[in-house]
Design a protein around this motif. Structure first.
Motif, PDB file in Angstrom:
ATOM      1  N   SER A   1      34.503  76.398  28.481  1.00 46.05           N
ATOM      2  CA  SER A   1      34.146  75.284  27.608  1.00 46.05           C
ATOM      3  C   SER A   1      33.549  75.773  26.293  1.00 46.05           C
ATOM      4  O   SER A   1      33.677  75.130  25.266  1.00 46.05           O
ATOM      5  CB  SER A   1      33.176  74.350  28.312  1.00 46.05           C
ATOM      6  OG  SER A   1      31.999  75.041  28.627  1.00 46.05           O
ATOM      7  N   SER A   2      32.923  76.935  26.325  1.00 44.57           N
ATOM      8  CA  SER A   2      32.352  77.400  25.055  1.00 44.57           C
ATOM      9  C   SER A   2      33.463  77.707  24.061  1.00 44.57           C
ATOM     10  O   SER A   2      33.330  77.416  22.874  1.00 44.57           O
ATOM     11  CB  SER A   2      31.442  78.607  25.256  1.00 44.57           C
ATOM     12  OG  SER A   2      32.063  79.590  26.015  1.00 44.57           O
ATOM     13  N   THR A   3      34.535  78.252  24.551  1.00 48.05           N
ATOM     14  CA  THR A   3      35.635  78.525  23.638  1.00 48.05           C
ATOM     15  C   THR A   3      36.126  77.230  22.997  1.00 48.05           C
ATOM     16  O   THR A   3      36.324  77.155  21.780  1.00 48.05           O
ATOM     17  CB  THR A   3      36.781  79.219  24.386  1.00 48.05           C
ATOM     18  OG1 THR A   3      36.312  80.471  24.879  1.00 48.05           O
ATOM     19  CG2 THR A   3      37.949  79.460  23.456  1.00 48.05           C
ATOM     20  N   VAL A   4      36.277  76.219  23.814  1.00 43.58           N
ATOM     21  CA  VAL A   4      36.708  74.943  23.263  1.00 43.58           C
ATOM     22  C   VAL A   4      35.723  74.482  22.197  1.00 43.58           C
ATOM     23  O   VAL A   4      36.098  74.103  21.089  1.00 43.58           O
ATOM     24  CB  VAL A   4      36.817  73.877  24.367  1.00 43.58           C
ATOM     25  CG1 VAL A   4      37.209  72.551  23.757  1.00 43.58           C
ATOM     26  CG2 VAL A   4      37.814  74.304  25.421  1.00 43.58           C
TER      27      VAL A   4
ATOM     28  N   ASP B   1      45.436  77.945  19.837  1.00 43.15           N
ATOM     29  CA  ASP B   1      46.551  77.007  19.933  1.00 43.15           C
ATOM     30  C   ASP B   1      46.579  76.328  21.296  1.00 43.15           C
ATOM     31  O   ASP B   1      46.800  75.119  21.395  1.00 43.15           O
ATOM     32  CB  ASP B   1      47.869  77.744  19.682  1.00 43.15           C
ATOM     33  CG  ASP B   1      47.978  78.201  18.234  1.00 43.15           C
ATOM     34  OD1 ASP B   1      47.128  77.751  17.424  1.00 43.15           O
ATOM     35  OD2 ASP B   1      48.874  78.990  17.910  1.00 43.15           O
ATOM     36  N   GLU B   2      46.339  77.128  22.309  1.00 44.11           N
ATOM     37  CA  GLU B   2      46.273  76.562  23.659  1.00 44.11           C
ATOM     38  C   GLU B   2      45.281  75.399  23.691  1.00 44.11           C
ATOM     39  O   GLU B   2      45.572  74.301  24.158  1.00 44.11           O
ATOM     40  CB  GLU B   2      45.773  77.625  24.654  1.00 44.11           C
ATOM     41  CG  GLU B   2      46.852  78.551  25.175  1.00 44.11           C
ATOM     42  CD  GLU B   2      48.045  77.792  25.715  1.00 44.11           C
ATOM     43  OE1 GLU B   2      47.876  77.024  26.675  1.00 44.11           O
ATOM     44  OE2 GLU B   2      49.149  77.957  25.146  1.00 44.11           O
ATOM     45  N   VAL B   3      44.095  75.704  23.198  1.00 40.29           N
ATOM     46  CA  VAL B   3      43.024  74.715  23.196  1.00 40.29           C
ATOM     47  C   VAL B   3      43.437  73.466  22.425  1.00 40.29           C
ATOM     48  O   VAL B   3      43.313  72.333  22.907  1.00 40.29           O
ATOM     49  CB  VAL B   3      41.754  75.311  22.575  1.00 40.29           C
ATOM     50  CG1 VAL B   3      40.709  74.230  22.338  1.00 40.29           C
ATOM     51  CG2 VAL B   3      41.197  76.407  23.470  1.00 40.29           C
ATOM     52  N   LEU B   4      43.954  73.700  21.235  1.00 37.80           N
ATOM     53  CA  LEU B   4      44.366  72.568  20.405  1.00 37.80           C
ATOM     54  C   LEU B   4      45.410  71.722  21.136  1.00 37.80           C
ATOM     55  O   LEU B   4      45.372  70.479  21.101  1.00 37.80           O
ATOM     56  CB  LEU B   4      44.956  73.105  19.091  1.00 37.80           C
ATOM     57  CG  LEU B   4      44.058  73.025  17.853  1.00 37.80           C
ATOM     58  CD1 LEU B   4      42.590  72.881  18.196  1.00 37.80           C
ATOM     59  CD2 LEU B   4      44.281  74.207  16.937  1.00 37.80           C
ATOM     60  N   ARG B   5      46.294  72.396  21.813  1.00 32.17           N
ATOM     61  CA  ARG B   5      47.338  71.662  22.519  1.00 32.17           C
ATOM     62  C   ARG B   5      46.719  70.822  23.644  1.00 32.17           C
ATOM     63  O   ARG B   5      47.028  69.641  23.810  1.00 32.17           O
ATOM     64  CB  ARG B   5      48.372  72.637  23.085  1.00 32.17           C
ATOM     65  CG  ARG B   5      49.715  72.010  23.397  1.00 32.17           C
ATOM     66  CD  ARG B   5      50.837  73.046  23.388  1.00 32.17           C
ATOM     67  NE  ARG B   5      50.575  74.119  24.327  1.00 32.17           N
ATOM     68  CZ  ARG B   5      50.781  74.020  25.650  1.00 32.17           C
ATOM     69  NH1 ARG B   5      51.272  72.901  26.152  1.00 32.17           N
ATOM     70  NH2 ARG B   5      50.520  75.031  26.439  1.00 32.17           N
ATOM     71  N   ALA B   6      45.822  71.452  24.371  1.00 29.29           N
ATOM     72  CA  ALA B   6      45.161  70.734  25.466  1.00 29.29           C
ATOM     73  C   ALA B   6      44.455  69.491  24.928  1.00 29.29           C
ATOM     74  O   ALA B   6      44.502  68.409  25.509  1.00 29.29           O
ATOM     75  CB  ALA B   6      44.170  71.649  26.165  1.00 29.29           C
ATOM     76  N   ILE B   7      43.810  69.667  23.787  1.00 29.89           N
ATOM     77  CA  ILE B   7      43.099  68.540  23.174  1.00 29.89           C
ATOM     78  C   ILE B   7      44.060  67.399  22.876  1.00 29.89           C
ATOM     79  O   ILE B   7      43.797  66.241  23.203  1.00 29.89           O
ATOM     80  CB  ILE B   7      42.402  68.998  21.873  1.00 29.89           C
ATOM     81  CG1 ILE B   7      41.212  69.900  22.212  1.00 29.89           C
ATOM     82  CG2 ILE B   7      41.953  67.807  21.058  1.00 29.89           C
ATOM     83  CD1 ILE B   7      40.477  70.430  21.008  1.00 29.89           C
ATOM     84  N   LYS B   8      45.166  67.746  22.284  1.00 26.42           N
ATOM     85  CA  LYS B   8      46.203  66.748  21.983  1.00 26.42           C
ATOM     86  C   LYS B   8      46.664  66.052  23.255  1.00 26.42           C
ATOM     87  O   LYS B   8      46.652  64.828  23.349  1.00 26.42           O
ATOM     88  CB  LYS B   8      47.420  67.429  21.335  1.00 26.42           C
ATOM     89  CG  LYS B   8      47.312  67.603  19.835  1.00 26.42           C
ATOM     90  CD  LYS B   8      48.004  66.451  19.087  1.00 26.42           C
ATOM     91  CE  LYS B   8      47.436  66.330  17.680  1.00 26.42           C
ATOM     92  NZ  LYS B   8      47.459  67.623  16.959  1.00 26.42           N
ATOM     93  N   GLU B   9      47.060  66.880  24.202  1.00 21.49           N
ATOM     94  CA  GLU B   9      47.640  66.326  25.426  1.00 21.49           C
ATOM     95  C   GLU B   9      46.683  65.403  26.161  1.00 21.49           C
ATOM     96  O   GLU B   9      47.081  64.380  26.712  1.00 21.49           O
ATOM     97  CB  GLU B   9      48.071  67.462  26.350  1.00 21.49           C
ATOM     98  CG  GLU B   9      49.280  68.226  25.826  1.00 21.49           C
ATOM     99  CD  GLU B   9      49.602  69.441  26.681  1.00 21.49           C
ATOM    100  OE1 GLU B   9      50.571  70.141  26.356  1.00 21.49           O
ATOM    101  OE2 GLU B   9      48.870  69.686  27.678  1.00 21.49           O
TER     102      GLU B   9
END
Lengths: 334, 334
Positions: free
Chosen positions: B17-20, B36-44
């Motif tokens: 969670s800190s990375t996020v 990018d992974e994180v950003l994608r997860a956020i979108k999804e």
DNA sequence: TTGTAGGCGTTATCAC
DNA sequence: GTGATAACGCCTACAA
């Protein structure tokens, strides 16, 4: 400043923090003695509970967002006052936002409000797109529209009977003998604009007056637009003998335009306008207007929203239609 | 709606969670891939961070409170717009409150805002008492006064040069030959009121015109009060040939009173008023006014407050004085 | 370059 | 009648 917390109070009063919480919220019985201790500790420490922490726990912020086109437009300003007066007794606060009819700003504000977890939103939607709004409503945001409604926004609205009022206003001009009646129309794409235009057309039609596209000009709902549109209308041949101006700001623009052209109202051009002004009876010409129940729109919307919040239900999709009052004064002639 | 939290995003993206949090706040380097992974997860997941939780942690709400007498008064409304425009680029929201000049409401609102941990407050203080306000400022509340200032409130203020402007306004009337000049004064106990009266007296004195208590009436800063006060002034013997009305609302009242008495302006009674209106050039008589830089007051106050917030300093106790513009139009005669 | 974990100040569930 | 204590969702040392 070292924040004093509920635990500080608890320690000082020699009780547990739950007890303090309970006296604060009257949420369970506390022996009068202990209660007094707690109250005293609160006083002595000048303790102020943190609404933020409470909100995090309770998932309620006692705050509603109000999004209007422009808080400095007296129409919205009155409306916001209605909202405030309805919210105040319940200790709800208002976060107000002006979009300037920009749907991007609208979306930004909506996101901010959603993230701040406001308990609900009252808004005069821009022409769109409304994706953000619709998305948030789907995710549970409680919202209610004011002034305008859109079929793609799945929630309730509080509006006025624009078409009927417009029709009455124009028929008033017709009854005074006017045949060439110009319209200064509002921002394209919002319900109020086309409803008022519809009322205008219906009035003409009902009296066998042929429609003339030259007599309809868009004033963009702002002072400058009203000014420009009016100049254009006055330039048509023959010029209109009367004008129907469809909102408050454009009315100011229209009057400025008459002045610019050296025309008197109502002698040279009669005027009927949407929206009343507090100063309508103080400055000449005294305007004949469709007085919208601005304050009530806000009040009513707030009541509906607050009740949905309290009952933890969705806002009903009902469209509440308030009645306008038609006030005849000198600007329409005698 | 099950709230999706930062941990959900973390899990989905296969990070902590800190990375996020860090990608969200750009607060430390994150490998482009993981980002990018994180950003994608956020979108999804359509993740929206909780501003409440963040505020609890950071002890910052990105919110300022604005307390005015009445949000539906165009003076304050313009001012609030100035505040909003200054706050918006910094993503600060506004919580607005109307006191109706009631110090109890003022205190209540202040407490609410303080408990909601607003980062600062911009307020037009009521006549007082100011205990709550002063107490909260002592406890660290950042506040800045607008429109009025009080020596017992230990913080800064943004006001206008009321005395000088009033003096200029009255001297204008004197230069037009008026000797009996009535004043419709504002609410007792606030700086604007006495400063404007002071300017009035100075103007008279400078021109050797004796003061006459009969010519000063309190209009309470509201439409009704202005109306009443004006009627009283008009009843003095001999009646004043000119009126100095010291705010916008009372001006409307004054005009209503003239109408009631069948008097024309400026032919029968000249008028100079405080506060300009958007419609001043659209309706007759065109008013000669002291135009306060309303919008700028709000803007400036917000800038000062925001900068103190950002720098985590106190608001300087400085009194910023903005200049008024005197606009001669027809209501004062020729 | 990323993860672990404690705590921001409340409220609410259990337990006594 | 009252107390422990675990969340609420995030940020930020500190560690690795």
């Amino acid at each position: 400043m070292p924040t004093v917390t509920i635990r500080d109070v608890a320690r000082r009063a020699g009780v547990s923090s739950s007890t303090v919480s309970h006296v604060l919220n009257r949420t369970r019985f506390v022996a009068p003695g202990t209660r007094d201790e707690v109250l005293r500790a609160i006083k002595e420490l000048e303790y102020h509970p943190s609404a933020i922490a409470r909100s995090l726990r309770r998932k309620q912020t006692e705050t509603v967002g109000v999004i209007v086109s422009d808080i400095s437009n007296p129409f919205f300003t009155d409306l916001v006052r209605g909202v405030e007066d309805a919210c105040n007794p319940r200790d709800f606060n208002l976060v107000v936002c002006s979009t300037d009819e920009d749907s991007i700003r609208e979306a930004d504000y909506l996101r901010m409000l959603y993230e701040k977890q406001v308990d609900g939103v009252i808004l005069a939607p821009t022409a769109g797109p409304h994706d953000t709004l619709v998305g948030l409503i789907r995710r549970g945001l409680r919202a209610i529209c004011i002034d305008r409604w859109f079929s793609d926004i799945p929630t309730g609205a509080v509006v006025t009977d624009n078409r009927d009022a417009a029709r009455a206003a124009v028929e008033h001009l017709i009854s005074l003998g006017h045949r060439r009646i110009g319209v200064v129309a509002g921002l394209p794409g919002i319900s109020t604009t086309w409803e008022r235009l519809k009322g205008y057309s219906q009035a003409l039609q009902a009296h066998g007056i042929p429609a003339d596209g030259d007599l309809v000009r868009c004033g963009n709902s702002k002072i400058g637009g009203g000014f420009q549109a009016t100049l254009e209308l006055l330039a048509t041949q023959p010029p209109p003998s009367a004008l129907f101006v469809t909102n408050n700001l454009m009315t100011i623009g229209a009057m400025n335009a008459l002045r610019e052209r050296g025309l008197r109202c109502p002698e040279d051009v009669a005027i009927v306008a949407f929206d009343d002004f507090p100063w309508a009876t103080a400055f000449r010409p005294y305007l004949t207007v469709v007085a919208q129940p601005t304050y009530e729109i806000g009040q009513r919307a707030a009541q509906i929203l607050l009740s949905a919040i309290r009952k933890r239900t969705n806002v009903s999709q009902e469209k509440v239609i308030l009645s306008n009052r038609f006030v005849v004064r000198e600007s329409s002639g005698s």
